[in-house]
Design a protein around this motif. Structure first.
Motif, PDB file in Angstrom:
ATOM      1  N   SER A  59       0.822  -1.207   0.000  1.00 31.55           N
ATOM      2  CA  SER A  59       0.000   0.000   0.000  1.00 31.55           C
ATOM      3  C   SER A  59       0.860   1.262   0.000  1.00 31.55           C
ATOM      4  N   HIS A  60       1.815   1.330   0.923  1.00 28.88           N
ATOM      5  CA  HIS A  60       2.600   2.555   1.115  1.00 28.88           C
ATOM      6  C   HIS A  60       3.720   2.703   0.095  1.00 28.88           C
ATOM      7  N   SER A  61       4.411   1.609  -0.238  1.00 27.14           N
ATOM      8  CA  SER A  61       5.584   1.705  -1.115  1.00 27.14           C
ATOM      9  C   SER A  61       5.259   1.501  -2.582  1.00 27.14           C
ATOM     10  N   VAL A  62       4.271   0.658  -2.876  1.00 26.84           N
ATOM     11  CA  VAL A  62       3.965   0.313  -4.263  1.00 26.84           C
ATOM     12  C   VAL A  62       2.692   1.009  -4.754  1.00 26.84           C
ATOM     13  N   GLY A  63       1.805   1.400  -3.812  1.00 28.17           N
ATOM     14  CA  GLY A  63       0.552   2.035  -4.193  1.00 28.17           C
ATOM     15  C   GLY A  63      -0.502   1.046  -4.634  1.00 28.17           C
ATOM     16  N   LEU A  64      -0.482  -0.157  -4.038  1.00 24.28           N
ATOM     17  CA  LEU A  64      -1.406  -1.212  -4.420  1.00 24.28           C
ATOM     18  C   LEU A  64      -2.168  -1.705  -3.199  1.00 24.28           C
ATOM     19  N   ARG A  65      -3.475  -1.657  -3.270  1.00 27.61           N
ATOM     20  CA  ARG A  65      -4.316  -2.153  -2.181  1.00 27.61           C
ATOM     21  C   ARG A  65      -4.467  -3.669  -2.340  1.00 27.61           C
ATOM     22  N   VAL A  66      -4.075  -4.420  -1.302  1.00 27.66           N
ATOM     23  CA  VAL A  66      -3.971  -5.872  -1.395  1.00 27.66           C
ATOM     24  C   VAL A  66      -4.885  -6.531  -0.372  1.00 27.66           C
ATOM     25  N   GLU A  67      -5.551  -7.611  -0.785  1.00 22.13           N
ATOM     26  CA  GLU A  67      -6.338  -8.414   0.136  1.00 22.13           C
ATOM     27  C   GLU A  67      -5.634  -9.745   0.373  1.00 22.13           C
ATOM     28  N   VAL A  68      -5.743 -10.274   1.584  1.00 21.93           N
ATOM     29  CA  VAL A  68      -5.186 -11.580   1.901  1.00 21.93           C
ATOM     30  C   VAL A  68      -6.264 -12.612   1.674  1.00 21.93           C
ATOM     31  N   GLY A  69      -5.987 -13.627   0.862  1.00 22.81           N
ATOM     32  CA  GLY A  69      -7.013 -14.615   0.571  1.00 22.81           C
ATOM     33  C   GLY A  69      -6.447 -15.875  -0.032  1.00 22.81           C
ATOM     34  N   THR A  70      -7.312 -16.769  -0.414  1.00 26.13           N
ATOM     35  CA  THR A  70      -6.914 -18.031  -1.029  1.00 26.13           C
ATOM     36  C   THR A  70      -7.504 -18.201  -2.416  1.00 26.13           C
ATOM     37  N   GLY A  71      -8.516 -17.397  -2.750  1.00 24.90           N
ATOM     38  CA  GLY A  71      -9.139 -17.487  -4.069  1.00 24.90           C
ATOM     39  C   GLY A  71      -8.516 -16.494  -5.025  1.00 24.90           C
ATOM     40  N   ILE A  72      -7.917 -16.987  -6.097  1.00 28.91           N
ATOM     41  CA  ILE A  72      -7.214 -16.089  -7.016  1.00 28.91           C
ATOM     42  C   ILE A  72      -7.873 -16.038  -8.393  1.00 28.91           C
ATOM     43  N   ALA A  73      -8.961 -16.772  -8.603  1.00 30.70           N
ATOM     44  CA  ALA A  73      -9.631 -16.762  -9.904  1.00 30.70           C
ATOM     45  C   ALA A  73     -10.069 -15.342 -10.253  1.00 30.70           C
ATOM     46  N   GLY A  74      -9.652 -14.870 -11.399  1.00 29.12           N
ATOM     47  CA  GLY A  74     -10.022 -13.536 -11.848  1.00 29.12           C
ATOM     48  C   GLY A  74      -9.213 -12.410 -11.255  1.00 29.12           C
ATOM     49  N   ALA A  75      -8.243 -12.699 -10.389  1.00 27.91           N
ATOM     50  CA  ALA A  75      -7.431 -11.644  -9.778  1.00 27.91           C
ATOM     51  C   ALA A  75      -6.497 -11.038 -10.824  1.00 27.91           C
ATOM     52  N   ASP A  76      -6.339  -9.725 -10.763  1.00 31.69           N
ATOM     53  CA  ASP A  76      -5.427  -9.046 -11.681  1.00 31.69           C
ATOM     54  C   ASP A  76      -3.975  -9.278 -11.288  1.00 31.69           C
ATOM     55  N   TRP A  77      -3.735  -9.380  -9.992  1.00 38.88           N
ATOM     56  CA  TRP A  77      -2.368  -9.468  -9.443  1.00 38.88           C
ATOM     57  C   TRP A  77      -2.385 -10.471  -8.308  1.00 38.88           C
ATOM     58  N   VAL A  78      -1.425 -11.377  -8.305  1.00 34.73           N
ATOM     59  CA  VAL A  78      -1.307 -12.381  -7.247  1.00 34.73           C
ATOM     60  C   VAL A  78       0.131 -12.397  -6.767  1.00 34.73           C
ATOM     61  N   PHE A  79       0.289 -12.443  -5.451  1.00 33.84           N
ATOM     62  CA  PHE A  79       1.633 -12.474  -4.850  1.00 33.84           C
ATOM     63  C   PHE A  79       1.693 -13.547  -3.775  1.00 33.84           C
ATOM     64  N   SER A  80       2.830 -14.228  -3.705  1.00 33.10           N
ATOM     65  CA  SER A  80       3.100 -15.134  -2.592  1.00 33.10           C
ATOM     66  C   SER A  80       4.599 -15.147  -2.352  1.00 33.10           C
ATOM     67  N   GLY A  81       4.976 -15.296  -1.061  1.00 31.34           N
ATOM     68  CA  GLY A  81       6.390 -15.143  -0.741  1.00 31.34           C
ATOM     69  C   GLY A  81       6.979 -16.146   0.211  1.00 31.34           C
ATOM     70  N   PRO A  82       7.454 -15.693   1.386  1.00 29.09           N
ATOM     71  CA  PRO A  82       8.289 -16.532   2.247  1.00 29.09           C
ATOM     72  C   PRO A  82       7.503 -17.610   2.985  1.00 29.09           C
ATOM     73  N   GLY A  83       8.258 -18.587   3.508  1.00 32.42           N
ATOM     74  CA  GLY A  83       7.651 -19.659   4.293  1.00 32.42           C
ATOM     75  C   GLY A  83       8.216 -21.004   3.894  1.00 32.42           C
ATOM     76  N   SER A  84       7.368 -22.022   3.848  1.00 33.22           N
ATOM     77  CA  SER A  84       7.769 -23.381   3.497  1.00 33.22           C
ATOM     78  C   SER A  84       7.216 -23.742   2.118  1.00 33.22           C
ATOM     79  N   PRO A  85       8.084 -24.084   1.162  1.00 33.55           N
ATOM     80  CA  PRO A  85       7.586 -24.472  -0.165  1.00 33.55           C
ATOM     81  C   PRO A  85       6.667 -25.698  -0.119  1.00 33.55           C
ATOM     82  N   THR A  86       7.032 -26.693   0.682  1.00 38.00           N
ATOM     83  CA  THR A  86       6.233 -27.919   0.701  1.00 38.00           C
ATOM     84  C   THR A  86       4.886 -27.709   1.380  1.00 38.00           C
ATOM     85  N   TYR A  87       4.834 -26.871   2.412  1.00 34.68           N
ATOM     86  CA  TYR A  87       3.551 -26.574   3.048  1.00 34.68           C
ATOM     87  C   TYR A  87       2.622 -25.909   2.026  1.00 34.68           C
ATOM     88  N   ALA A  88       3.196 -24.971   1.245  1.00 33.46           N
ATOM     89  CA  ALA A  88       2.389 -24.301   0.223  1.00 33.46           C
ATOM     90  C   ALA A  88       1.929 -25.291  -0.840  1.00 33.46           C
TER      91      ALA A  88
END
Length: 397
Positions: A59-88
């Motif tokens: 929001s502050h650095s990129v100017g993008l309002r982001v929601e946290v969720g699990t449904g990405i169908a139809g999303a314009d932008w999707v992001f995922s990052g750190p953690g465990s690859p196998t858990y994901a």
């Protein structure tokens, strides 16, 4: 929707990647739906805090309002990052997110940004880094979601490729090291390449034009059968060139990066480098001693802490390490100030009698001895100035 696949080695919510994110979101429509997949770290107790920091960053650095969720169908932008690859991987397979991610790339629509642990999953196989590095499991591969297959790339993706946190032991190649990576490479299907993305670096693939760019601080290594080619930061090629490299041939279309500007942008400096520079500046200021410069070094470090507060990964040179250093420097600043005050009080007790002796020598006409005494005091850091009202003294820096 613009079609873009961005794969990051690390630094996904740090100042080093701000410009990469801004460039990736520039073509999004107003009111674009942006989804953050928290799956890789969803098992952590502080998942809500990590998500909140990431949302503030975008929001502050990129100017993008982001929601946290699990449904990405139809999303314009999707992001995922750190953690465990196998858990994901396990959760994405169960929920259908893995198929949705593949569909986005196959349709060449939407901006998809995968970083660190999530980027690990993008190839035909995945490094189970938590199990190998943190638990001690035998090196092995897990099936990946293979976002690269629709692009004609038979490859695995390894972020943190140039990691150097190990010090005396090899933690390159996403904490595998050379020995384990070489062993695991032999277990890959024939013809499979390794795409290694350095920390604070992104491989940006335009799915429409098929142009490819390396952005950030490091490079992208294309490795196969022990041979490697490196696309440095700023290099440009296309998917055909990247495929040729992955198949063991010459990339051909790769363009060397432009000449570096005289001064690198501040956003390209990692927190680890800032910590090291602040400590060196502080040490040099205290050695002078210059308490104003020492205090400024502490203040500059605190300003960097504010900039990096959203960093969700905190690898080498993390925010907590910077906080610990700042507390240490503040303590040292207090000790230095106290010592300077003690020296000043001791000097006052010493300088008074010396000035009285010098005045007596001058009254006796022994100017040569008085001048020698003044020179000795100056060499010791005490500047003496003769005025109509008598001698004045001050400490030299």
């Amino acid at each position: 929707m613009p079609g873009l696949l961005v794969l990051m080695g690390s630094g996904e919510t740090s100042p080093t990647m701000v410009e990469v994110h801004r460039a990736a979101t520039r073509a999004l429509r107003p009111g674009a739906r942006a989804v953050l997949l928290d799956t890789p770290y969803a098992f952590q107790e502080n998942r809500a805090d990590i998500s909140a920091r990431a949302c503030r960053y975008f929001s502050h650095s990129v100017g993008l309002r982001v929601e946290v969720g699990t449904g990405i169908a139809g999303a314009d932008w999707v992001f995922s990052g750190p953690g465990s690859p196998t858990y994901a991987l396990d959760r994405w397979a169960e929920s259908g997110v893995a198929g949705d991610l593949r569909a986005r790339v196959r349709a060449r629509q939407g901006v998809t940004v995968l970083a660190s642990a999530a980027a690990c999953t993008a190839g035909l196989a995945t490094v189970p880094v938590y199990e190998i590095y943190k638990v001690g499991a035998e090196p092995r591969w897990r099936e990946g979601i293979d976002l690269l297959e629709p692009l004609g790339l038979q490859a695995v993706l390894i972020p943190h490729f140039d990691n150097a946190e190990g010090g005396t032991h090899d933690t390159r190649y996403c904490y595998l090291g050379e020995r384990r990576l070489s062993r695991m490479e032999r277990e890959l299907p024939e013809g499979t390449a390794v795409l290694g993305i350095d920390e604070h670096t992104a491989l940006v693939i335009d799915l429409e034009s098929e142009s490819v760019q390396v952005a950030g601080r490091g490079g992208v290594t294309v490795r196969r059968a022990g041979a490697s080619a490196v696309l440095p930061a700023g290099a440009r090629t296309d998917l055909a060139g990247l495929r040729r490299l992955a198949e063991g041939g010459a990339g051909g279309a790769a363009v060397p990066p432009p000449a570096a500007p005289p001064e690198a942008p501040a956003a390209e400096v990692t927190l680890e480098e800032t910590i090291r520079a602040s400590e060196e500046r502080f040490g040099a200021a205290v050695a002078e001693p210059d308490l104003v410069a020492a205090a400024q070094a502490v203040l500059d470090l605190e300003a960097e802490l504010v900039k990096w507060a959203a960093d969700t990964e905190e690898d080498a040179g993390g925010v907590e390490q910077a906080r610990e250093l700042m507390r240490l420097l503040i303590a040292r600043l207090g000790e230095t100030a106290a010592a300077a005050g003690a020296r000043s009080a001791a000097l006052r007790r010493l300088v008074g009698p010396l000035l009285a002796l010098r005045t007596a020598l001058r009254q006796q006409g022994r100017y040569d001895v008085a001048d020698a005494l003044r020179a000795a005091m100056q060499a010791g850091g005490v500047q003496v100035e003769d005025t109509p009202d008598g001698p004045r003294w001050s400490l030299t820096s």
